[in-house]
Each structure stands twice: as C-alpha cells, then as structure tokens.
Design an enzyme around this catalytic site. Structure first.
Site, short mmCIF file in Angstrom:
data_model
loop_
_atom_site.label_atom_id
_atom_site.label_comp_id
_atom_site.label_asym_id
_atom_site.label_seq_id
_atom_site.Cartn_x
_atom_site.Cartn_y
_atom_site.Cartn_z
CB CYS A 161 36.83 63.62 20.14
SG CYS A 161 35.40 62.64 19.77
CB CYS A 163 30.45 61.31 23.62
SG CYS A 163 31.31 59.89 24.30
CD GLN A 176 43.47 44.75 32.26
OE1 GLN A 176 43.05 45.88 32.10
NE2 GLN A 176 43.55 44.18 33.45
CE1 TYR A 180 36.77 38.88 42.72
CE2 TYR A 180 38.84 38.87 43.92
CZ TYR A 180 37.47 38.95 43.91
OH TYR A 180 36.79 39.11 45.10
CD GLU A 193 36.83 35.11 35.74
OE1 GLU A 193 37.63 35.97 36.13
OE2 GLU A 193 35.64 35.36 35.49
CB CYS A 232 39.69 49.09 37.21
SG CYS A 232 38.28 48.13 37.74
N1 SAH Z 1 42.99 39.49 36.03
C1 SAH Z 1 42.25 39.49 34.81
C2 SAH Z 1 40.79 39.86 34.96
C3 SAH Z 1 40.45 41.05 35.83
S1 SAH Z 1 38.78 41.65 35.71
C4 SAH Z 1 42.93 40.36 33.77
O1 SAH Z 1 43.81 41.17 34.08
O2 SAH Z 1 42.61 40.22 32.60
C5 SAH Z 1 37.98 40.91 37.03
C6 SAH Z 1 37.57 39.47 36.80
O3 SAH Z 1 36.91 39.02 37.99
C7 SAH Z 1 36.59 39.26 35.66
O4 SAH Z 1 37.10 38.28 34.79
C8 SAH Z 1 35.32 38.76 36.37
O5 SAH Z 1 34.60 37.81 35.60
C9 SAH Z 1 35.87 38.13 37.61
N2 SAH Z 1 34.97 38.02 38.78
C10 SAH Z 1 33.95 38.86 39.12
N3 SAH Z 1 33.41 38.48 40.27
C11 SAH Z 1 34.09 37.37 40.69
C12 SAH Z 1 34.00 36.53 41.85
N4 SAH Z 1 33.09 36.73 42.80
N5 SAH Z 1 34.87 35.51 41.95
C13 SAH Z 1 35.80 35.28 40.99
N6 SAH Z 1 35.93 36.05 39.88
C14 SAH Z 1 35.08 37.08 39.74
#
Ligand code: SAH
Length: 453
Positions: A72, A78, A281, A310, A331, A406
């Site tokens: 790149c 960047c 993702q 989550y 969520e 992550c």
């Molecule tokens: N498991 C999903 C999302 C993971 S990312 C996937 O793989 O696609 C983490 C997620 O947690 C996000 O969608 C975010 O909005 C949510 N989140 C953040 N803080 C939170 C909380 N206090 N309670 C519930 N969800 C929450």
C-alpha cells in the site's frame, strides 16, 4: 538514561500491542514504529522518559527476515496497518504471541492454545469503511485520518477495502465538486458533509451507501444516485443525521433516500439484515471461521438452551440455533435487536427470543426468571464485561461459556475473573480477523469445574 537525540544501533526483539517494534538498550525499552522483530537499526531517540524511550529508525542496518515490501502506498502516513511491512506468517506468530502474553501477564493464566486461525484473505477483506470528508484551503480530501491526528489524508485505494468503495469515493468527489456541496469543519461545526460510510455484504454483493450529514437533507442527491446506480451491487442510499460537535461518526437518525435502507448478507448459512447502525463483523469470511470455532466449542444439541449476551444482530447465536433447543439474545442497541428479530424470522427460527437492554441487568432479570442455559456466549466490545455480569453469569451456572473477544487484554482479565468464580479456560483460539492491522480476535471455551451440589 537515554536522552533526546541519542543515536545507537538497536535490535528489535518484540512488538507492542499496537504492532510497533520494541528493542532494549541498557535494559530500557525503546519503541520504534514500522520496524520488525529481527531488524537491526540505527535508532535516533525522539522522546526519552524515565521508564521508556521512543526512537526513529534512521537506517535499517540489517533487515529482519520477516520484512516484505508494503503493497500500500499510504502505509507510512496512514495509521491503519501496523503489519503491512511484515510477512503474513510472521504477523500471525506475533498475534498469537500477543494473545498468549495477555493471558499470562494480565490474567496470570497459561491455558492451552490452539494455533491461530488465519484470515481467508489478507487484502480487501473489510466490508465497512467510514471516510471522513474535509476541505482545507479549498482542497477537498476524502480518505482516512493521518496517524494519531484528525488531519484527513486524501485516500486513493485502501487495500483493505473492496474496489467498489474506491469507485464510490470517486463518484462522491466529482459530485461534491460539481454541485458545490459544503463540507463539514470540526473547528466551526459548520458545513454539510461529514463522512461517507460504506458497507458491502460479501455473500450477496449488495452495497449500502450512507452519507453522514450535519443537516436534514441532501441537495442534488438525484445526480449522485444516478452515478451510484452504475456501481456493481449498489442497493441503497441512506442519510445519517449527525449535528453534534463530536468525534462519534454516526448520529441516531437514518433516512433512506433509495432502496430499503439495509443490505442482506449470508453468514454461516444464516441470512443477516445489516442496517447502518447495527454492528456486523467487518471481515465476513473471517467471521465464518470465528463462528465455526465458537460453534465447535459450544457443541450444542437439541437439549441445549443458549444465552447470547452482546448479540448484535444475533448472528453468533443464530448460527447455532438450528441445532439447539432455544436461543435468547441480549443487545443494547434497539436497531440491532430489531434486526436480530427480523433475522430470526428471515431464517424461520421459532425457538428464539431477543431482548434489548444492558447485558448485566438483562442477565440479572433472566436469572430471576429462572432460566438455565447450558451455554452462555459472551462477545462484548473492547472494554470487556462488567464484573457484576461475570458474577451473574456464574450464578446462572451454565456448563460452558464461549467468550469471543476483540481485545486479548480484557479477555484475559475477564477469564481471570471467571476463574475466581469457578470457570476454567479449557482452550483459547486466536483468530485473525484483521490482517495487516495490530488487532486480533480470540475465542475461549470455559467450563464450570465446581462440583455440582
Ligand atoms: N455478537 C455480535 C456483536 C458483537 S459486538 C456479532 O458477532 O456480530 C458487541 C455488541 O455489544 C455490539 O452490538 C454492541 O452494541 C453491544 N453492547 C455494547 N455494550 C453493551 C451492553 N452494556 N449490553 C449489551 N450489549 C452491549
């Protein structure tokens, strides 16, 4: 002690968690960006503190065997890709080490590790980009922020993004200039156009274009739309209203100007609706491997109830729901939970329930309701789980916890917390969802090893 402007030869022996090189001089850590383990460099100190120093590589005396030419052009300006100058197999080793180090240093744990899972692609794997738009001294820039700054570097083609995104940015560039569309300024909080936010569903090829504006309407959008319709896969044009003087890219309100306001992807055989505000993702092909590993750890059967905390748009839980007895997802973002419900019905699941709320309080309520899931999935944002949530999870007493993360540091911290509560890490698998950047995903299986009473 090292001083500013000191110069000496230095061997790079490790990486920081942000992917920069580290060497030791007289027992002191010296951080040097854009270097590789094994490099011998002429190091010039640009900042010296009592416990560490920051250096610049004036010359590479002997290059590391891990080095490769970055593909790149924007690599140095960047801040995105810390590993673009390192061979992919060595990047994987560094990431594996990063996860192991987090477990031993932060968690005080040395669980079994499975080998890191590589990403299927190392370029053009991202399905989401947010390009800031700025105008300085009359010159329009659409691109990315320079390292550690809010200066926008006019971006050509980012190698992590799909080619169509570059094409779309060029459409915007012409349209903005031709129609004299005003551009947002962080200093004055004036001007209309803030960000161009793009998403692509890799399995279906559908593309969403979202324009983040400091206003209510987009002038001359018909002309923009006509051009966007020539881009392969273009499906919907959405406005996102963000009038706040803030670093946060997206506002709360979305208005669809063309199409349905969302795109649909397929992930682990599950149809997934993706709206502008919902988490999805960024490496869809990598996510299939991540979810595959999570499913292997969860190993659910028709007797199992799953609690997916989550859950975003429900994707992890839904990828296991056809094999399980039931699924509950929790969520905090209302749009994401609406999408999760739609995803469940799009895929004809009738064994699911989705709850909008904070994971800790929802888990507490579910515990009071007397639910007894055999498997709990945790996939929190970078900051990890709240201590009270870990406690509630242990009180719900599932047989297994599958923790997707992550951030290795908070994963290690939380696994250590769960250890205190009776759950032992059985195995950790690092998964490289973010090639060329310093980020790495991991999935851990924990089991309850308290004797049943
Ligand atoms: N498991 C999903 C999302 C993971 S990312 C996937 O793989 O696609 C983490 C997620 O947690 C996000 O969608 C975010 O909005 C949510 N989140 C953040 N803080 C939170 C909380 N206090 N309670 C519930 N969800 C929450």
């Amino acid at each position: 002690m090292l001083k500013k402007n000191d110069e000496f030869n230095l061997k790079i022996t490790g990486y920081t968690s942000e992917g920069g090189g580290v060497g030791k001089f007289d027992g002191q850590a010296v951080f040097v960006e854009n270097t590789a383990i094994g490099d011998e460099i002429l190091c010039h100190i640009i900042k010296a503190k009592s416990t560490y120093a920051v250096g610049k590589a004036m010359k590479i005396i002997k290059p590391s065997k891990s080095r490769t030419e970055p593909e790149c052009e924007a690599f140095k300006s960047c801040g995105g890709c810390s590993f673009a100058h390192i061979k992919y197999e060595d990047e994987l080793k560094a990431k594996e080490q990063k996860v192991k180090d987090a477990f031993s240093r932060i968690g005080g744990l040395t669980p079994p590790f499975a080998p890191i899972i590589a990403s299927p692609e190392t370029t053009r794997y991202r399905n989401k980009a947010q390009y800031p738009v700025r105008r300085e001294n009359g010159v329009l820039s659409i691109g990315f922020y320079a390292k550690k700054s809010h200066r926008v570097i006019d971006g050509g083609d980012c190698l992590l993004q799909p080619l169509e995104f570059t094409e779309i940015i060029e459409v915007f560039r012409k349209w903005i200039n031709y129609n004299n569309i005003t551009v947002y300024s962080e200093n004055t909080n004036m001007g209309l156009l803030r960000h161009i936010y793009l998403r692509k569903a890799f399995a279906t090829g559908e593309i969403m274009v979202c324009v983040v504006i400091n206003g209510k309407t987009l002038p001359c959008y018909e002309a923009l739309l006509e051009e966007l319709k020539n881009v392969d896969g273009f499906k919907t044009l959405v406005l996102n209203i963000n009038r706040k003087n803030t670093n946060v890219v997206l506002g709360d309100e979305c208005i669809s100007l063309y199409g349905d306001g969302y795109i649909t992807d397929i992930l682990c055989d599950v149809k997934v609706k993706i709206s502008p505000l919902s988490f999805y993702q960024v490496n869809r092909n990598g996510a299939e491997l991540l979810y595959g590993k999570a499913a292997q750890y969860a190993d659910v059967s028709k007797d199992d109830d799953i609690l997916d905390l989550y859950c975003g748009t429900g994707t992890i839980g839904l990828s296991m729901a056809s094999k399980a007895k039931s699924l509950i997802g929790v969520e905090i973002i209302p749009e994401a939970i609406e999408d999760a419900k739609i995803n469940a019905s799009l895929n004809n699941f009738d064994n699911t329930r989705f709850i909008c709320g904070d994971a800790s309080s929802a888990a507490e309520t579910l515990k009071a309701e007397g639910i007894t899931p055999s498997t709990i999935i945790l996939d929190p944002p970078r900051k990890g789980c709240a201590p009270e949530l870990l406690k509630t999870v242990s009180e719900i007493n599932p047989e297994k916890i599958v923790y997707v993360s992550c951030d290795p540091a908070t994963l290690a911290r939380d696994c250590s917390g769960l250890r205190e509560l009776g759950y032992t890490v059985q195995e950790v698998t690092p998964v490289d969802m973010f090639p060329r950047t310093s980020h790495v995903e991991s999935v851990a299986l924990l089991k309850n090893d308290l004797p049943l009473v």
